[in-house]
Design a protein around this motif. Structure first.
Motif, PDB file in Angstrom:
ATOM      1  N   THR A  52      24.665  31.567  39.074  1.00 28.86           N
ATOM      2  CA  THR A  52      26.046  32.024  38.906  1.00 28.86           C
ATOM      3  C   THR A  52      26.850  31.004  38.112  1.00 28.86           C
ATOM      4  OG1 THR A  52      25.975  33.216  41.017  1.00 28.86           O
ATOM      5  CG2 THR A  52      28.143  32.746  40.095  1.00 28.86           C
ATOM      6  N   SER A  56      28.279  31.938  34.441  1.00 35.42           N
ATOM      7  CA  SER A  56      29.742  31.974  34.371  1.00 35.42           C
ATOM      8  C   SER A  56      30.274  31.004  33.323  1.00 35.42           C
ATOM      9  CB  SER A  56      30.345  31.635  35.739  1.00 35.42           C
ATOM     10  OG  SER A  56      29.942  32.572  36.718  1.00 35.42           O
ATOM     11  N   TYR A  63      36.336  30.752  33.608  1.00 31.24           N
ATOM     12  CA  TYR A  63      35.620  29.932  34.570  1.00 31.24           C
ATOM     13  C   TYR A  63      35.851  28.435  34.349  1.00 31.24           C
ATOM     14  CZ  TYR A  63      31.765  27.992  37.322  1.00 31.24           C
ATOM     15  OH  TYR A  63      31.018  27.269  38.218  1.00 31.24           O
ATOM     16  N   GLN A  70      37.877  26.147  43.026  1.00 27.74           N
ATOM     17  CA  GLN A  70      37.818  27.551  42.619  1.00 27.74           C
ATOM     18  C   GLN A  70      36.455  27.887  42.024  1.00 27.74           C
ATOM     19  OE1 GLN A  70      41.346  27.736  40.059  1.00 27.74           O
ATOM     20  NE2 GLN A  70      42.331  29.119  41.516  1.00 27.74           N
ATOM     21  N   GLN A  71      35.897  26.954  41.242  1.00 32.83           N
ATOM     22  CA  GLN A  71      34.562  27.174  40.695  1.00 32.83           C
ATOM     23  C   GLN A  71      33.519  27.245  41.806  1.00 32.83           C
ATOM     24  OE1 GLN A  71      33.753  24.141  37.761  1.00 32.83           O
ATOM     25  NE2 GLN A  71      35.142  25.030  36.242  1.00 32.83           N
ATOM     26  N   TRP A  74      33.896  30.571  43.420  1.00 30.77           N
ATOM     27  CA  TRP A  74      33.373  31.566  42.482  1.00 30.77           C
ATOM     28  C   TRP A  74      31.854  31.673  42.639  1.00 30.77           C
ATOM     29  CZ3 TRP A  74      36.019  33.860  37.997  1.00 30.77           C
ATOM     30  CH2 TRP A  74      35.162  34.527  37.108  1.00 30.77           C
ATOM     31  N   ASN A  75      31.188  30.519  42.635  1.00 30.43           N
ATOM     32  CA  ASN A  75      29.732  30.502  42.773  1.00 30.43           C
ATOM     33  C   ASN A  75      29.299  30.966  44.159  1.00 30.43           C
ATOM     34  OD1 ASN A  75      29.796  29.332  40.201  1.00 30.43           O
ATOM     35  ND2 ASN A  75      29.678  27.254  41.012  1.00 30.43           N
ATOM     36  N   ARG A  77      30.808  33.066  46.094  1.00 28.83           N
ATOM     37  CA  ARG A  77      30.949  34.518  46.179  1.00 28.83           C
ATOM     38  C   ARG A  77      29.825  35.224  45.431  1.00 28.83           C
ATOM     39  NH1 ARG A  77      35.748  36.575  48.224  1.00 28.83           N
ATOM     40  NH2 ARG A  77      37.281  34.978  48.813  1.00 28.83           N
ATOM     41  N   ASN A 186      34.672  40.544  46.963  1.00 25.95           N
ATOM     42  CA  ASN A 186      34.475  39.472  45.989  1.00 25.95           C
ATOM     43  C   ASN A 186      35.017  39.853  44.620  1.00 25.95           C
ATOM     44  OD1 ASN A 186      33.276  37.817  47.883  1.00 25.95           O
ATOM     45  ND2 ASN A 186      31.190  38.420  47.347  1.00 25.95           N
ATOM     46  N   TRP A 189      38.659  39.276  44.535  1.00 23.87           N
ATOM     47  CA  TRP A 189      38.993  37.858  44.345  1.00 23.87           C
ATOM     48  C   TRP A 189      38.804  37.455  42.883  1.00 23.87           C
ATOM     49  CZ3 TRP A 189      36.606  33.423  42.616  1.00 23.87           C
ATOM     50  CH2 TRP A 189      37.226  32.213  42.920  1.00 23.87           C
ATOM     51  N   TYR A 190      37.732  37.936  42.260  1.00 30.97           N
ATOM     52  CA  TYR A 190      37.500  37.627  40.846  1.00 30.97           C
ATOM     53  C   TYR A 190      38.625  38.177  39.967  1.00 30.97           C
ATOM     54  CZ  TYR A 190      32.680  36.178  41.888  1.00 30.97           C
ATOM     55  OH  TYR A 190      31.567  35.522  42.362  1.00 30.97           O
ATOM     56  N   THR A 193      41.731  36.011  40.563  1.00 29.42           N
ATOM     57  CA  THR A 193      41.581  34.700  39.929  1.00 29.42           C
ATOM     58  C   THR A 193      41.637  34.810  38.407  1.00 29.42           C
ATOM     59  OG1 THR A 193      40.172  33.990  41.774  1.00 29.42           O
ATOM     60  CG2 THR A 193      40.093  32.675  39.773  1.00 29.42           C
TER      61      THR A 193
END
Length: 276
Positions: A52, A56, A63, A70-71, A74-75, A77, A186, A189-190, A193
């Protein structure tokens, strides 16, 4: 191009056969299968996390501008999304398509039925809960508050017991169907963000979450309680710890699902009101 000799081909086949015997005799043998699947689940989480992160970095412009935490989320999720897809497919198969837990099958109480495949699937899920809970606790509360710790702890204990003991696997898979809502959560959230909170995609996502949550985390749990009621004479034969898990874990998760559902409904109403 150099040709491969017959001796080399035979040697490769010999190693392949030896590897196959090793996997079948040890890694996938019944006594070792739970441990192998759990370790495989943890390794799987690490692999998906790195993948991921790699994809990304190259394919999502936003990203690289995210903060470090946050990164990480992100990963993280990405892991939960892939796990949710895997375990939802396996759960739907065992609950609705496989005859392993069918009432028509004359193979003893459904509360004591299991198979190598069902045990493996639960083991992978245990590996995920261990890895995800470890990340939540390590970065607490950045990846989730106390409700996530409670949810993952209860889920991990219940799934682990079911995997190792072989008891109550049907009810474990029934509850795990609720993971079908995780990818949509998820994605929300993406979108948030990525600065797409006012987009039509965000609104559609909210509507999808509402109906999936209603089906998989409200109505499905009602069906679980009804199924337990119909098969209570079989449930009561389980070990006391397994019996308590069947009775208590779905009840606690159902209460949490209702609380979250109230927040989802409230948020969806606000979002629709803003567009009118």
């Amino acid at each position: 191009m150099m040709a491969i000799s017959q001796d080399t081909v035979m040697a490769i086949k010999s190693y392949q056969n030896q590897a196959g015997v090793l996997v079948k005799s040890y890694l996938l043998a019944d006594p070792f299968l739970p441990y192998t699947s759990v370790l495989g689940g943890i390794f799987f989480c690490k692999l998906v996390y790195d993948l991921t992160q790699f994809l990304s970095t190259y394919y999502f412009k936003n990203y690289v501008s995210l903060t470090k935490i946050q990164q990480t989320e992100w990963n993280n999720r990405g892991i939960s999304t892939v796990h949710a897809i895997f375990i939802t497919i396996m759960s739907l198969y065992f609950v609705f398509w496989s005859d392993l837990f069918s009432d028509q099958r004359q193979a003893g109480f459904i509360t004591f039925r299991s198979s190598p495949l069902s045990t493996f699937a639960l083991g992978v899920s245990v590996g995920y809960f261990i890895a995800d809970l470890a990340m939540i606790l390590w970065l607490y509360p950045s990846l989730g508050g106390v409700e996530y710790v409670v949810h993952h702890s209860l889920s991990g204990i219940a799934v682990s017991y079911s995997m190792f003991s072989g008891e109550g696997q049907l009810y474990t898979f029934m509850i795990l169907i609720s993971e079908i809502t995780t990818p949509e959560i998820n994605i929300r959230w993406y979108l948030d963000t990525g600065g797409m909170k006012r987009s039509i995609a965000y609104l559609i996502n909210g509507v999808v979450i509402f109906f999936l949550w209603l089906a998989a985390r409200i109505l499905l749990f009602g069906y679980v309680f009804y199924h337990v009621y119909l098969h209570y004479h079989q449930v009561i034969q389980m070990h006391i710890f397994g019996y308590l898990l069947v009775m208590l874990v779905p009840s606690v998760l159902a209460i949490m699902n209702l609380m979250w559902f109230g927040k989802i409904l409230k948020g969806l109403k606000k979002q629709i009101a803003k567009r009118q």
